[in-house]
Design a protein around this motif. Structure first.
Motif, PDB file in Angstrom:
ATOM      1  N   UNK A  33       0.830  -1.175  -0.065  1.00 58.15           N
ATOM      2  CA  UNK A  33       0.051  -0.039   0.083  1.00 58.15           C
ATOM      3  C   UNK A  33       0.934   1.178  -0.086  1.00 58.15           C
ATOM      4  N   UNK A  34       1.412   1.550  -1.049  1.00 58.33           N
ATOM      5  CA  UNK A  34       2.494   2.767  -1.348  1.00 58.33           C
ATOM      6  C   UNK A  34       1.888   3.361  -2.549  1.00 58.33           C
ATOM      7  N   UNK A  35       2.019   4.663  -2.667  1.00 56.48           N
ATOM      8  CA  UNK A  35       1.807   5.320  -4.020  1.00 56.48           C
ATOM      9  C   UNK A  35       3.431   5.475  -4.771  1.00 56.48           C
ATOM     10  N   UNK A  36       4.536   5.701  -4.122  1.00 53.63           N
ATOM     11  CA  UNK A  36       5.696   5.745  -4.642  1.00 53.63           C
ATOM     12  C   UNK A  36       6.822   4.709  -3.903  1.00 53.63           C
ATOM     13  N   UNK A  37       7.935   4.706  -4.577  1.00 56.35           N
ATOM     14  CA  UNK A  37       8.963   3.997  -3.972  1.00 56.35           C
ATOM     15  C   UNK A  37      10.140   4.697  -4.087  1.00 56.35           C
ATOM     16  N   UNK A  38      10.999   4.336  -2.871  1.00 53.09           N
ATOM     17  CA  UNK A  38      12.326   5.217  -2.563  1.00 53.09           C
ATOM     18  C   UNK A  38      13.593   4.818  -3.436  1.00 53.09           C
ATOM     19  N   UNK A  39      14.283   5.651  -3.909  1.00 57.42           N
ATOM     20  CA  UNK A  39      15.623   5.240  -4.672  1.00 57.42           C
ATOM     21  C   UNK A  39      16.685   5.446  -3.675  1.00 57.42           C
ATOM     22  N   UNK A  40      17.798   4.548  -3.649  1.00 63.05           N
ATOM     23  CA  UNK A  40      19.067   4.967  -3.172  1.00 63.05           C
ATOM     24  C   UNK A  40      19.902   6.094  -3.345  1.00 63.05           C
ATOM     25  N   UNK A  41      19.834   6.644  -4.486  1.00 65.15           N
ATOM     26  CA  UNK A  41      20.667   7.682  -4.760  1.00 65.15           C
ATOM     27  C   UNK A  41      20.079   8.593  -6.123  1.00 65.15           C
ATOM     28  N   UNK A  42      20.434   9.740  -6.186  1.00 62.38           N
ATOM     29  CA  UNK A  42      20.118  10.441  -7.499  1.00 62.38           C
ATOM     30  C   UNK A  42      20.196   9.820  -8.655  1.00 62.38           C
ATOM     31  N   UNK A  51      14.668   4.241 -17.729  1.00 62.86           N
ATOM     32  CA  UNK A  51      14.293   3.024 -18.045  1.00 62.86           C
ATOM     33  C   UNK A  51      15.378   2.271 -18.251  1.00 62.86           C
ATOM     34  N   UNK A  52      16.590   2.810 -17.868  1.00 64.46           N
ATOM     35  CA  UNK A  52      17.770   1.931 -17.897  1.00 64.46           C
ATOM     36  C   UNK A  52      17.951   0.860 -17.051  1.00 64.46           C
ATOM     37  N   UNK A  53      17.590   1.099 -15.492  1.00 60.61           N
ATOM     38  CA  UNK A  53      17.361   0.055 -14.612  1.00 60.61           C
ATOM     39  C   UNK A  53      15.860  -0.076 -14.262  1.00 60.61           C
ATOM     40  N   UNK A  54      15.714  -1.397 -14.224  1.00 63.92           N
ATOM     41  CA  UNK A  54      14.436  -1.673 -13.821  1.00 63.92           C
ATOM     42  C   UNK A  54      13.895  -1.413 -12.200  1.00 63.92           C
ATOM     43  N   UNK A  55      12.753  -1.353 -11.960  1.00 59.60           N
ATOM     44  CA  UNK A  55      12.551  -0.976 -10.680  1.00 59.60           C
ATOM     45  C   UNK A  55      11.401  -0.095 -10.412  1.00 59.60           C
ATOM     46  N   UNK A  56      10.813  -0.329  -9.154  1.00 59.86           N
ATOM     47  CA  UNK A  56       9.342   0.595  -8.981  1.00 59.86           C
ATOM     48  C   UNK A  56       9.825   2.035  -8.770  1.00 59.86           C
ATOM     49  N   UNK A  57       8.840   2.937  -9.101  1.00 62.18           N
ATOM     50  CA  UNK A  57       9.009   4.290  -8.978  1.00 62.18           C
ATOM     51  C   UNK A  57       7.731   4.892  -8.356  1.00 62.18           C
ATOM     52  N   UNK A  60       1.228   4.161 -10.194  1.00 62.96           N
ATOM     53  CA  UNK A  60       0.596   4.396 -11.613  1.00 62.96           C
ATOM     54  C   UNK A  60       1.355   3.452 -12.571  1.00 62.96           C
ATOM     55  N   UNK A  61       2.587   3.373 -12.361  1.00 66.08           N
ATOM     56  CA  UNK A  61       3.517   2.639 -13.383  1.00 66.08           C
ATOM     57  C   UNK A  61       3.423   1.264 -13.108  1.00 66.08           C
ATOM     58  N   UNK A  62       4.080   0.763 -11.833  1.00 67.32           N
ATOM     59  CA  UNK A  62       4.194  -0.433 -11.214  1.00 67.32           C
ATOM     60  C   UNK A  62       4.109  -0.558  -9.763  1.00 67.32           C
ATOM     61  N   UNK A  63       3.579  -1.667  -9.245  1.00 63.47           N
ATOM     62  CA  UNK A  63       3.298  -1.966  -7.962  1.00 63.47           C
ATOM     63  C   UNK A  63       3.794  -3.447  -7.583  1.00 63.47           C
ATOM     64  N   UNK A  64       4.217  -3.766  -6.838  1.00 61.27           N
ATOM     65  CA  UNK A  64       4.506  -5.258  -6.491  1.00 61.27           C
ATOM     66  C   UNK A  64       3.405  -6.169  -6.193  1.00 61.27           C
ATOM     67  N   UNK A  65       2.266  -5.594  -5.642  1.00 62.74           N
ATOM     68  CA  UNK A  65       1.045  -6.479  -5.589  1.00 62.74           C
ATOM     69  C   UNK A  65       0.425  -6.653  -6.816  1.00 62.74           C
ATOM     70  N   UNK A  66       0.317  -5.558  -7.655  1.00 64.03           N
ATOM     71  CA  UNK A  66      -0.430  -5.665  -8.852  1.00 64.03           C
ATOM     72  C   UNK A  66       0.564  -6.535  -9.760  1.00 64.03           C
ATOM     73  N   UNK A  67       1.792  -6.244  -9.594  1.00 62.39           N
ATOM     74  CA  UNK A  67       2.805  -7.119 -10.707  1.00 62.39           C
ATOM     75  C   UNK A  67       2.538  -8.655 -10.258  1.00 62.39           C
ATOM     76  N   UNK A  68       2.155  -9.040  -9.076  1.00 63.20           N
ATOM     77  CA  UNK A  68       2.055 -10.478  -8.803  1.00 63.20           C
ATOM     78  C   UNK A  68       0.578 -10.911  -9.287  1.00 63.20           C
ATOM     79  N   UNK A  69      -0.180 -10.149  -9.349  1.00 64.04           N
ATOM     80  CA  UNK A  69      -1.503 -10.470 -10.044  1.00 64.04           C
ATOM     81  C   UNK A  69      -1.188 -10.607 -11.338  1.00 64.04           C
ATOM     82  N   UNK A  70      -0.716  -9.719 -12.010  1.00 61.13           N
ATOM     83  CA  UNK A  70      -0.604  -9.631 -13.475  1.00 61.13           C
ATOM     84  C   UNK A  70       0.297 -10.874 -13.759  1.00 61.13           C
TER      85      UNK A  70
END
Ligand code: PLP
Length: 396
Positions: A33-42, A51-57, A60-70
């Motif tokens: 239950x989170x709208x955004x995701x945190x990165x380690x660095x700028x 788009x060079x590195x995969x990962x949640x941002x 609206x784009x991706x979310x782990x719960x949604x991805x598991x369902x998909x």
């Protein structure tokens, strides 16, 4: 010997596919239950945004719960990828907005979900997308409706509420001969009973609101298909415009999928028993159920599906008044247009789900005023018959 995911049976995939455990080691998949995701660095944020590195941002784009369902649903349908959406209609709209442009033409079966017809006729038409409507079972009519501008064929099988069956493989061949795509709304069968991609369809849409949830708790939808269409064109539309599935609903549907095969078996069993009972009822003029050998596409349904589904419709003797009497006399069957629920539901299509169609369109679709639709739930079959007979019994 370790098997590949795709070699597992559909029941194993329904329970196991798509699971991604966090560092907490939770057994049951959780809600992110989170709208955004945190990165380690700028630098990481920049790499992810480019788009060079995969990962949640951002959800609206991706979310782990949604991805598991998909991933779970994609695996069950045998598709490369899946995009979850906020409703079934959002899924259908995303396919159209993702793939079509002004000047394109769509051929659609006449008996699809009412809002789907309105989407084509009232909304997409304003953006220059033309559509033609044909009888689901009339393969020649599909062929004849195709023009050089036809980009896509759209159907539901079984149809709602008359349960006609389309020959999906034949229509896929027609679509491909004309460089068009076949899109199938697989809401009524779910991947447990029918896998349109294996029959040659290109894209599947779902209203997860129905059987995938199965307990009427939330709205959702999904698009399944090959990467180039779904991950590129359709996902680009949803991530930009935002008809995104919520993590909470994804979690409901993810767990709904786990019990889907057991529930579908129960729905099919009760629907078959209701259809057979209605078939011999003196107050009933006609029963529509693919499992009856009186159904015009019974043989096709046997070939194409591994079960006949949970939806039965029937015409009572008498008109709208008689149909309403059956509905109004039920004791526990829910009077609601929803379907695919463990609770049985009953509805009068001509004045509800198909009420906004013109009388002419309704007649072309064969939806008479004496028609009643039942979505068979998982209650005891004797109680279901008893509840339907409260009104039907008064008509004889
Ligand atoms: C309900 C339904 C839809 C629309 O789904 P929503 O989740 O209500 O937007 C589309 N197609 C079929 C066959 C349906 O039954």
């Amino acid at each position: 010997m370790a098997k590949q995911l795709s070699q597992w049976g559909i029941r194993t995939r329904a329970v196991r596919a798509g699971t991604s455990r966090s560092h907490e080691g939770e057994h049951s998949e959780s809600i992110f239950a989170t709208s955004s995701f945190v990165c380690d660095s700028a630098a990481q944020a920049a790499a992810r945004f480019s788009g060079e590195e995969p990962g949640n941002l951002y959800s609206r784009f991706t979310n782990p719960s949604v991805r598991m369902f998909e991933e779970r649903l994609a695996s069950m349908e045998g598709g490369e990828c899946c995009v979850g959406t906020s409703s079934g209609m959002a899924a259908i709209n995303a396919v159209m907005m993702g793939l079509l442009k002004s000047g394109d033409h769509v051929v659609c079966s006449r008996n699809v979900f009412g809002s789907t017809i309105l989407l084509f006729k009232n909304i997409l038409a304003r953006f220059g997308v033309e559509s033609s409507f044909v009888t689901l079972t009339d393969t020649d009519a599909w062929q004849a409706a195709i023009t050089p501008k036809t980009r896509l064929l759209f159907l539901e099988s079984p149809g709602n509420p008359l349960t006609e069956i389309a020959d999906i493989a034949a229509l896929a061949a027609i679509a491909h001969k004309h460089d068009a795509l076949l899109v199938v709304d697989n809401c009524f069968c779910t991947p447990v009973l029918q896998r349109p991609l294996e029959l040659g369809a290109d894209i599947i849409v779902h209203s997860a609101t129905k059987y995938l949830d199965g307990q009427g708790r939330g709205l959702g939808g999904a698009v399944v298909g090959p990467k180039n269409l779904v991950a590129d064109d359709i996902y680009r539309y949803t991530r930009t415009t935002g008809p995104t599935m919520s993590p909470f609903n994804a979690w409901i549907f993810l767990h709904g999928l786990e019990t889907l095969s057991v529930r579908m078996r129960g729905h099919c069993e009760n629907a078959m028993a209701i259809a057979q009972w209605l078939h011999q009822h003196p107050a009933v003029a006609k029963v529509n159920y693919p499992g009856l050998d009186t159904h015009p596409q019974h043989e096709l349904a046997k070939r194409q599906q591994s079960g006949f589904g949970g939806i039965v419709s029937f015409e009572v003797k008498g008109g709208q008044e008689a149909a309403w009497q059956v509905i109004d006399n039920t004791q526990f069957i829910s009077i609601t247009a929803n379907l695919g629920d463990v609770k049985s539901t009953i509805t009068h299509p001509a004045t509800t789900t198909h009420g906004r169609l013109t009388e002419e369109d309704r007649q072309l679709a064969g939806i008479t005023r004496s028609l009643v639709r039942v979505s068979a739930g998982l209650e005891d079959i004797d109680d279901l018959k008893c509840d339907l007979d409260r009104g039907l019994g008064k008509l004889v």
